[in-house]
Design a protein around this motif. Sequence first.
Motif, PDB file in Angstrom:
ATOM      1  N   PHE A 151      42.670  33.571  43.360  1.00 54.46           N
ATOM      2  CA  PHE A 151      43.248  34.831  43.815  1.00 54.46           C
ATOM      3  C   PHE A 151      43.842  35.616  42.658  1.00 54.46           C
ATOM      4  O   PHE A 151      44.340  35.047  41.688  1.00 54.46           O
ATOM      5  CB  PHE A 151      44.412  34.582  44.776  1.00 54.46           C
ATOM      6  N   ALA A 152      43.879  36.917  42.821  1.00 58.18           N
ATOM      7  CA  ALA A 152      44.711  37.778  41.985  1.00 58.18           C
ATOM      8  C   ALA A 152      45.128  38.965  42.842  1.00 58.18           C
ATOM      9  O   ALA A 152      44.330  39.509  43.606  1.00 58.18           O
ATOM     10  CB  ALA A 152      43.977  38.252  40.745  1.00 58.18           C
ATOM     11  N   ARG A 153      46.380  39.358  42.693  1.00 60.47           N
ATOM     12  CA  ARG A 153      46.910  40.473  43.497  1.00 60.47           C
ATOM     13  C   ARG A 153      47.644  41.436  42.582  1.00 60.47           C
ATOM     14  O   ARG A 153      48.625  41.072  41.938  1.00 60.47           O
ATOM     15  CB  ARG A 153      47.856  39.937  44.573  1.00 60.47           C
ATOM     16  N   ALA A 154      47.139  42.661  42.505  1.00 58.51           N
ATOM     17  CA  ALA A 154      47.817  43.740  41.773  1.00 58.51           C
ATOM     18  C   ALA A 154      48.118  43.356  40.328  1.00 58.51           C
ATOM     19  O   ALA A 154      49.202  43.607  39.826  1.00 58.51           O
ATOM     20  CB  ALA A 154      49.107  44.136  42.498  1.00 58.51           C
ATOM     21  N   VAL A 155      47.134  42.747  39.655  1.00 54.89           N
ATOM     22  CA  VAL A 155      47.334  42.313  38.272  1.00 54.89           C
ATOM     23  C   VAL A 155      46.660  43.259  37.278  1.00 54.89           C
ATOM     24  O   VAL A 155      47.265  43.655  36.283  1.00 54.89           O
ATOM     25  CB  VAL A 155      46.804  40.878  38.058  1.00 54.89           C
ATOM     26  N   ALA A 156      45.399  43.634  37.547  1.00 59.66           N
ATOM     27  CA  ALA A 156      44.634  44.475  36.623  1.00 59.66           C
ATOM     28  C   ALA A 156      43.428  45.043  37.363  1.00 59.66           C
ATOM     29  O   ALA A 156      43.211  44.755  38.545  1.00 59.66           O
ATOM     30  CB  ALA A 156      44.184  43.654  35.412  1.00 59.66           C
ATOM     31  N   LYS A 157      42.640  45.846  36.656  1.00 62.64           N
ATOM     32  CA  LYS A 157      41.404  46.378  37.238  1.00 62.64           C
ATOM     33  C   LYS A 157      40.408  45.243  37.452  1.00 62.64           C
ATOM     34  O   LYS A 157      40.468  44.194  36.810  1.00 62.64           O
ATOM     35  CB  LYS A 157      40.816  47.459  36.329  1.00 62.64           C
TER      36      LYS A 157
ATOM     37  N   LYS B  41      34.765  27.301  40.849  1.00 58.71           N
ATOM     38  CA  LYS B  41      33.581  26.454  40.908  1.00 58.71           C
ATOM     39  C   LYS B  41      32.360  27.317  41.219  1.00 58.71           C
ATOM     40  O   LYS B  41      32.492  28.408  41.796  1.00 58.71           O
ATOM     41  CB  LYS B  41      33.716  25.434  42.043  1.00 58.71           C
ATOM     42  N   VAL B  42      31.188  26.826  40.883  1.00 60.36           N
ATOM     43  CA  VAL B  42      29.972  27.450  41.397  1.00 60.36           C
ATOM     44  C   VAL B  42      29.973  27.276  42.916  1.00 60.36           C
ATOM     45  O   VAL B  42      30.210  26.173  43.428  1.00 60.36           O
ATOM     46  CB  VAL B  42      28.707  26.820  40.780  1.00 60.36           C
ATOM     47  N   GLY B  43      29.798  28.355  43.624  1.00 55.05           N
ATOM     48  CA  GLY B  43      29.913  28.341  45.077  1.00 55.05           C
ATOM     49  C   GLY B  43      31.307  28.692  45.560  1.00 55.05           C
ATOM     50  O   GLY B  43      31.518  28.884  46.756  1.00 55.05           O
ATOM     51  N   GLY B  44      32.261  28.765  44.622  1.00 57.10           N
ATOM     52  CA  GLY B  44      33.621  29.153  44.957  1.00 57.10           C
ATOM     53  C   GLY B  44      33.768  30.661  45.093  1.00 57.10           C
ATOM     54  O   GLY B  44      32.826  31.420  44.827  1.00 57.10           O
ATOM     55  N   THR B  45      34.963  31.079  45.478  1.00 61.88           N
ATOM     56  CA  THR B  45      35.211  32.491  45.777  1.00 61.88           C
ATOM     57  C   THR B  45      36.389  33.019  44.982  1.00 61.88           C
ATOM     58  O   THR B  45      37.450  32.399  44.939  1.00 61.88           O
ATOM     59  CB  THR B  45      35.493  32.690  47.280  1.00 61.88           C
ATOM     60  N   PHE B  46      36.181  34.165  44.360  1.00 64.41           N
ATOM     61  CA  PHE B  46      37.261  34.922  43.729  1.00 64.41           C
ATOM     62  C   PHE B  46      37.650  36.043  44.688  1.00 64.41           C
ATOM     63  O   PHE B  46      36.809  36.813  45.137  1.00 64.41           O
ATOM     64  CB  PHE B  46      36.792  35.477  42.385  1.00 64.41           C
ATOM     65  N   ILE B  47      38.941  36.119  45.021  1.00 62.57           N
ATOM     66  CA  ILE B  47      39.435  37.117  45.969  1.00 62.57           C
ATOM     67  C   ILE B  47      40.471  37.995  45.280  1.00 62.57           C
ATOM     68  O   ILE B  47      41.487  37.495  44.795  1.00 62.57           O
ATOM     69  CB  ILE B  47      40.063  36.451  47.211  1.00 62.57           C
ATOM     70  N   ALA B  48      40.193  39.287  45.228  1.00 59.57           N
ATOM     71  CA  ALA B  48      41.112  40.256  44.624  1.00 59.57           C
ATOM     72  C   ALA B  48      41.733  41.104  45.721  1.00 59.57           C
ATOM     73  O   ALA B  48      41.016  41.733  46.506  1.00 59.57           O
ATOM     74  CB  ALA B  48      40.376  41.144  43.630  1.00 59.57           C
ATOM     75  N   LEU B  49      43.064  41.099  45.773  1.00 54.50           N
ATOM     76  CA  LEU B  49      43.786  41.924  46.738  1.00 54.50           C
ATOM     77  C   LEU B  49      44.159  43.234  46.048  1.00 54.50           C
ATOM     78  O   LEU B  49      44.883  43.237  45.055  1.00 54.50           O
ATOM     79  CB  LEU B  49      45.053  41.214  47.225  1.00 54.50           C
TER      80      LEU B  49
END
Length: 238
Positions: free
Chosen positions: A145-151, A164-172
């Motif tokens: 996760f990252a929330r309100a950190v950068a573009k 991981k491969v198959g994992g998820t990056f979620i940007a709020l």
Amino acid sequence: MDETSFLDALKEQGINLQPQQLKQFELYYEILIEENKKVNLTAITEKEEVYLKHFYDSISPLFYTTFEAGSKVCDIGAGAGFPSIPMLIVQPDIHVTIIDSLQKRIRFLERLIERLGLTNVTLVHGRAEETGQNSLYREKYDVVFARAVAKLNVLAEYCLPLCKVGGTFIALKGSHVATELEEAKKAYQALGEASIHEKTFQLPKEASERSIVFATKRKPTSKKYPRKPGTPAKTPII
């Protein structure tokens, strides 16, 4: 948003808090305000604003996805614990690693975790660029996760190397992320051929728009990423 409307709004999203969980949020607010007098953690201090813009907003990815019990989750630049600590309160069967570059925030999080009685939390003092190259953390997480950190094109270089491969990056993110998404396409491709989809919703009460960008990593990240500390922000992948 008071405690009652917080509970009701989460119920509408299929999330039913137990009394102990609500007590943890109440204590979280008290600790945040108490500690904010000593350490600059947030400019938002009114109780209804904290419940809406920090607690509810942090939980919002769970409106669209679920985490399996035991999932390894990493939060980059959590600051005062957002979004990972509210998520852990809601789903205490996940394992959370929080990475933050400021020692004073790490110390705050240590006190917060102890007083809330949370388990399954690891705190790492360091920069995302360094931890992303460290074999202890690189490509170890189901969700980052990252929330309100950068573009987004900068966040992708911080976060996708940890997935991981198959994992998820979620940007709020806030509203109007279309330009950021367009600029970030090359970064998402270079860092793991990640496929992207976006969800938007409105915060209750004030009806302000929020966006959540989900990216599923399909290939390992090249060893040249992340680059040296400071480089992703100065010269993002475009």
